[in-house]
Write an enzyme that holds these catalytic residues in place. Structure first.
Site, PDB file in Angstrom:
ATOM      1  CD  GLU A   6      20.793   1.815 -36.514  1.00 21.46           C
ATOM      2  OE1 GLU A   6      19.783   1.617 -35.843  1.00 21.46           O
ATOM      3  OE2 GLU A   6      21.721   0.993 -36.244  1.00 21.46           O
TER       4      GLU A   6
ATOM      5  CG  ASN B  66      14.833   5.286 -43.620  1.00 21.04           C
ATOM      6  OD1 ASN B  66      15.709   5.780 -43.333  1.00 21.04           O
ATOM      7  ND2 ASN B  66      14.049   4.176 -43.288  1.00 21.04           N
TER       8      ASN B  66
ATOM      9  CD  GLU C 107      47.536 -10.854 -52.450  1.00 15.94           C
ATOM     10  OE1 GLU C 107      47.123 -10.016 -53.776  1.00 15.94           O
ATOM     11  OE2 GLU C 107      47.264 -10.467 -51.884  1.00 15.94           O
TER      12      GLU C 107
END
Length: 342
Positions: free
Chosen positions: A270, A276, A27
């Site tokens: 990764e 995972n 802003e």
């Protein structure tokens, strides 16, 4: 990530964006560019203007003093220091406020911020690459390379964006990676490396251990790990964080809050199939970057992106939402969400 535009009667008067923490907000840049033309104009802004003194003064004061007549805000700020107070201040000053324009786009732009502010934990993104038949490596273990050069370049762009990168010790032992950012740009940054290593098997001669003084490295292990190995890794610059463990697996649900307290807002995973699977089974993943290469390698022993026990019934399968598909030369990238913070 906030942008601001000041306009009047379809005429652009000023624009700006928040460059980095501690510098003037969007802003302020827009108001400075518009100058006295701001009087009676409309301000469009991604996020609710702040109303508190932080690293910079409150933006609402500047907006009010500039004579802005109307403010159009995409989303309210979830930060408890703001949380509607900026909107209230604007309305008290007689400024017309509209909320919700391009709301979904603004949430996507700041998904990391919203997750971190609401939970204190980093936004977790899983990146994986597999062949058309769902393999992340050949039967021999060879995985270089599944995807093409363009896809791998994009991964380095992701590393440049995310605060930290996580892998398990299995990935380190198999690939001996650096986990750095290899982009030809002067302002590139390396992510903090987070290594999940229950028994401190990280070799002292590995690329990770040898470069700890160059790139911050956190190693999570069991509290019962060998004291000598801890000392040796610490002398090379690694930060060892030991945890109480009920099994041989580092409890990743305890790792994330620790990373959050260290100021790590986003985490790119990764890892291999087991890490995972742990994250997926414990519902710790927010987003997925899933590369698919048009290669077929087969093999009963070839690994897949998600290991673990797996599910028994299709009705229990985890499903990505808000899917997008991109192409990189011959590869495809599927992105989607397991959790959305809007």
């Amino acid at each position: 990530m906030v942008g601001a535009v000041i306009a009047h009667n379809d005429r652009l008067l000023g624009e700006g964006y928040h460059h980095k923490a501690g510098t003037p907000h969007a802003e302020i840049h827009a108001l400075n560019e518009a100058g006295q033309q701001s009087w009676g104009a409309t301000l469009y802004v991604t996020l609710e203007p702040c109303s508190h003194f932080g690293r910079t003064p409150p933006c609402v004061d500047a907006v009010i003093n500039a004579g802005i007549k109307r403010v159009v805000i995409a989303v309210a700020d979830p930060n408890p220091c703001v949380a509607g107070q900026g909107i209230a201040r604007l309305k008290e000053a007689g400024i017309e406020v509209e909320l919700g324009l391009m709301k979904q786009e603004a949430y996507r732009l700041n998904e990391v911020f919203f997750k971190y502010i609401k939970t204190g934990n980093p936004f977790v993104a899983l990146k994986t690459a597999m062949t058309l038949d769902g393999k992340i490596a050949a039967a021999s273990g060879d995985s270089k390379w599944i995807t093409g050069e363009d896809s791998r370049h994009y991964v380095h762009q992701l590393r440049d964006i995310y605060d930290a990168i996580m892998v398990g010790i299995g990935t380190v032992l198999k690939d001996d990676p650096r986990l750095n950012t290899r982009l030809e740009t002067a302002d590139r940054k390396n992510p903090v490396r987070v290594i999940i290593d229950s028994h401190l098997d990280l070799p002292l001669t590995s690329n990770i251990a040898r470069t700890c003084h160059e790139q911050r490295t956190l190693v999570f292990c069991s509290r019962t790990s060998d004291a000598k190995r801890k000392s040796e890794l610490q002398s090379q610059g690694a930060e060892i964080i030991d945890l109480d463990m009920e099994t041989n697996l580092v409890p990743l649900e305890k790792v994330l809050p620790i990373l959050g307290k260290l100021g790590i807002c986003s985490l790119l995973v990764e890892g291999g199939g087991e890490i995972n699977a742990y994250l997926l089974e414990n519902e710790l993943i927010d987003k997925a970057y899933w590369f698919i290469s048009p290669k077929i390698i087969g093999g009963r022993q070839s690994l897949s992106p998600i290991g673990g026990k797996g599910i028994e019934y299709m009705q229990d399968a985890r499903e990505l939402k808000s899917i997008q598909i991109h192409s990189f030369a011959n590869d495809f990238l599927l992105t989607g969400y397991f959790k959305e913070w809007c």
